[in-house]
Design an enzyme around this catalytic site. Structure first.
Site, PDB file in Angstrom:
ATOM      1  N   LYS A 147       0.842  -1.208   0.000  1.00 12.78           N
ATOM      2  CA  LYS A 147       0.000   0.000   0.000  1.00 12.78           C
ATOM      3  C   LYS A 147       0.875   1.256   0.000  1.00 12.78           C
ATOM      4  O   LYS A 147       2.095   1.149   0.215  1.00 12.78           O
ATOM      5  CB  LYS A 147      -0.898  -0.033   1.225  1.00 12.78           C
ATOM      6  CG  LYS A 147      -0.128   0.047   2.530  1.00 12.78           C
ATOM      7  CD  LYS A 147      -0.964  -0.317   3.742  1.00 12.78           C
ATOM      8  CE  LYS A 147      -0.145  -0.162   4.996  1.00 12.78           C
ATOM      9  NZ  LYS A 147      -0.737  -0.869   6.145  1.00 12.78           N
TER      10      LYS A 147
ATOM     11  N   TYR B 121      16.914  29.250   7.626  1.00  6.67           N
ATOM     12  CA  TYR B 121      15.711  30.028   7.961  1.00  6.67           C
ATOM     13  C   TYR B 121      15.553  30.119   9.473  1.00  6.67           C
ATOM     14  O   TYR B 121      15.670  29.118  10.179  1.00  6.67           O
ATOM     15  CB  TYR B 121      14.460  29.355   7.397  1.00  6.67           C
ATOM     16  CG  TYR B 121      14.264  29.557   5.917  1.00  6.67           C
ATOM     17  CD1 TYR B 121      14.136  30.845   5.380  1.00  6.67           C
ATOM     18  CD2 TYR B 121      14.179  28.469   5.050  1.00  6.67           C
ATOM     19  CE1 TYR B 121      13.942  31.025   4.011  1.00  6.67           C
ATOM     20  CE2 TYR B 121      13.979  28.647   3.691  1.00  6.67           C
ATOM     21  CZ  TYR B 121      13.866  29.931   3.178  1.00  6.67           C
ATOM     22  OH  TYR B 121      13.673  30.106   1.848  1.00  6.67           O
TER      23      TYR B 121
HETATM   24  C1  LIG Z   1       0.109  -1.921   6.761  1.00 10.54           C
HETATM   25  C2  LIG Z   1      -0.484  -3.188   7.172  1.00 10.54           C
HETATM   26  C3  LIG Z   1       0.312  -4.340   7.370  1.00 10.54           C
HETATM   27  C4  LIG Z   1       1.828  -4.321   7.318  1.00 10.54           C
HETATM   28  O1  LIG Z   1       2.331  -3.829   8.529  1.00 10.54           O
HETATM   29  P1  LIG Z   1       3.907  -3.688   8.806  1.00 10.54           P
HETATM   30  O2  LIG Z   1       3.982  -3.199  10.204  1.00 10.54           O
HETATM   31  O3  LIG Z   1       4.409  -2.670   7.838  1.00 10.54           O
HETATM   32  O4  LIG Z   1       4.506  -5.024   8.602  1.00 10.54           O
HETATM   33  C5  LIG Z   1      -0.332  -5.530   7.637  1.00 10.54           C
HETATM   34  N1  LIG Z   1      -1.681  -5.593   7.728  1.00 10.54           N
HETATM   35  C6  LIG Z   1      -2.476  -4.509   7.576  1.00 10.54           C
HETATM   36  C7  LIG Z   1      -3.944  -4.647   7.705  1.00 10.54           C
HETATM   37  C8  LIG Z   1      -1.913  -3.273   7.310  1.00 10.54           C
HETATM   38  O5  LIG Z   1      -2.699  -2.198   7.173  1.00 10.54           O
END
Ligand SMILES: *Cc1c(COP(=O)(O)O)cnc(C)c1O
Length: 357
Positions: free
Chosen positions: A35, A252
């Site tokens: 994702k 800045y």
């Molecule tokens: C993002 C996500 C993962 C992966 O988690 P990590 O901590 O990056 O391994 C697994 N399951 C779901 C539902 C997620 O949203």
């Protein structure tokens, strides 16, 4: 000359990390989580690197569609499910599976014809209180899914952990086990932390994200201790070196004051590229392999660096902001954030370069 800021993606490191997941969870199927544009690494690119996974998990339909358009035929699961009836109607033809986590989705599903039947992943909220049905609802939701003609017979049972630590994870695991004890279906629970630390929570399918990208999910253990190699390196070059006098202020707001006469450098990298603006003075970077420290606030396209420990540094020298020799976990701590946010912040920003294809 092109601006030297770039994200280097080590494809071989990605393949090795997937192999490492298989060592941690040798009897499980693997849903590689890609994702948020594969945690900022590039969705289509990373789908190729992880083609030995059993399925891909994405956040939304648009990401799944991008994968299909890129020719990916593997099983894809929508982790937040579908957002509309219109999306639902397209899933079967594209062979996309979906999480079901709330009643509205279930109602839409019950209207779906058998010709468009899909595979469902029933999400149970065992304590994180984000997505999922409450345990009391699960039996009824399960039987409604079983009798819906638009749902294929095999139902996956799923939950997500809020932490990989005791007592929270054990409470969630216990509640998941009791809630699902009378239901038939494969179990899917563990993200990176639980894959590494909790074999008792592996179930049938695991869902690694962070560890696939070579990052440690733990504050007290490094990626290399866990046998993981970062895929992403953030690199640039020195574009200016100058002398500053004691008492002069840098950047800045002039938040940093030179304690003595000294050399300072400017690196072509800023928050416009995804480098965190909140990184504190003192955040490390490597210039030709030597540690140097950030001084002052990063600006949009540039940041300034203390060159006292790199006396030979000159314009054009390589700068590593994070990567295999400098864990992004350390930069995240210096910017009061987590590595996930820094990786995701890279998406579609800097120039990407692939190595070890
Ligand atoms: C993002 C996500 C993962 C992966 O988690 P990590 O901590 O990056 O391994 C697994 N399951 C779901 C539902 C997620 O949203």
């Amino acid at each position: 000359m092109t601006r030297p800021a770039r994200v280097v993606i080590d494809l071989a490191a990605g393949r090795a990390n997937l192999q490492r997941v298989k060592e941690y969870a040798p009897n499980q199927k693997i849903m590689a989580i890609i994702k948020a544009d594969a945690y900022g690494h590039g969705l289509e690119r990373v789908a190729k690197v992880f083609d030995q996974a059993d399925a891909f998990g994405v956040a939304c339909f648009e990401e799944a569609l991008r994968l299909r358009e890129a020719g990916v035929t593997k099983t894809i699961v929508l982790l937040e499910g579908f957002f509309s009836e219109q999306e639902l109607n397209q899933l079967a033809a594209l062979n996309i599976q979906t999480v079901i986590h709330q009643l509205k989705q279930l109602e839409w599903l019950e209207q779906l014809s058998a010709a468009k039947a899909i595979n469902a992943w029933l999400k149970i909220d065992t304590g994180m209180h984000r997505l999922g049905f409450d345990p009391e609802q699960v039996e009824s939701v399960y039987s409604r899914l079983k009798s819906a003609s638009g749902v294929n017979d095999h139902i996956h049972l799923m939950t997500h952990f809020a932490s990989a630590e005791e007592p929270s994870i054990l409470q969630q695991l216990t509640l998941f086990t009791s809630t699902t004890s009378k239901l038939e279906g494969t179990h899917c629970l563990a993200n990176s932390g639980a894959i590494i630390d909790r074999p008792d929570a592996h179930g049938d399918w695991v869902r690694p994200g962070l560890m696939l990208y070579g990052i440690s999910p733990f504050a007290d253990r490094t990626a290399s201790e866990l046998g993981l190699t970062p895929i992403m390196s953030l690199k640039s070059e020195l574009i200016s070196v100058k002398h500053a006098q004691k008492g002069e202020r840098v950047g800045y707001g002039g938040t940093w004051e030179c304690p003595e006469d000294m050399q300072i450098g400017v690196v072509a990298m800023g928050y416009g590229d995804g480098y965190p603006r909140h990184a504190m003075s003192g955040t490390p970077m490597l210039i030709n392999g030597n540690t140097a420290k950030l001084i002052g606030r990063p600006s949009m396209d540039m940041l300034t660096v203390d060159l006292r420990e790199c006396p030979d540094a000159k314009i054009g020298d390589d700068v590593l902001l994070w990567g295999q020799e400098l864990p992004v976990e350390e930069i995240a701590r210096c910017a009061d954030t987590i590595p996930y946010e820094l990786l995701c912040g890279m998406r579609m920003r800097a120039r990407f370069v692939e190595i070890n294809g």
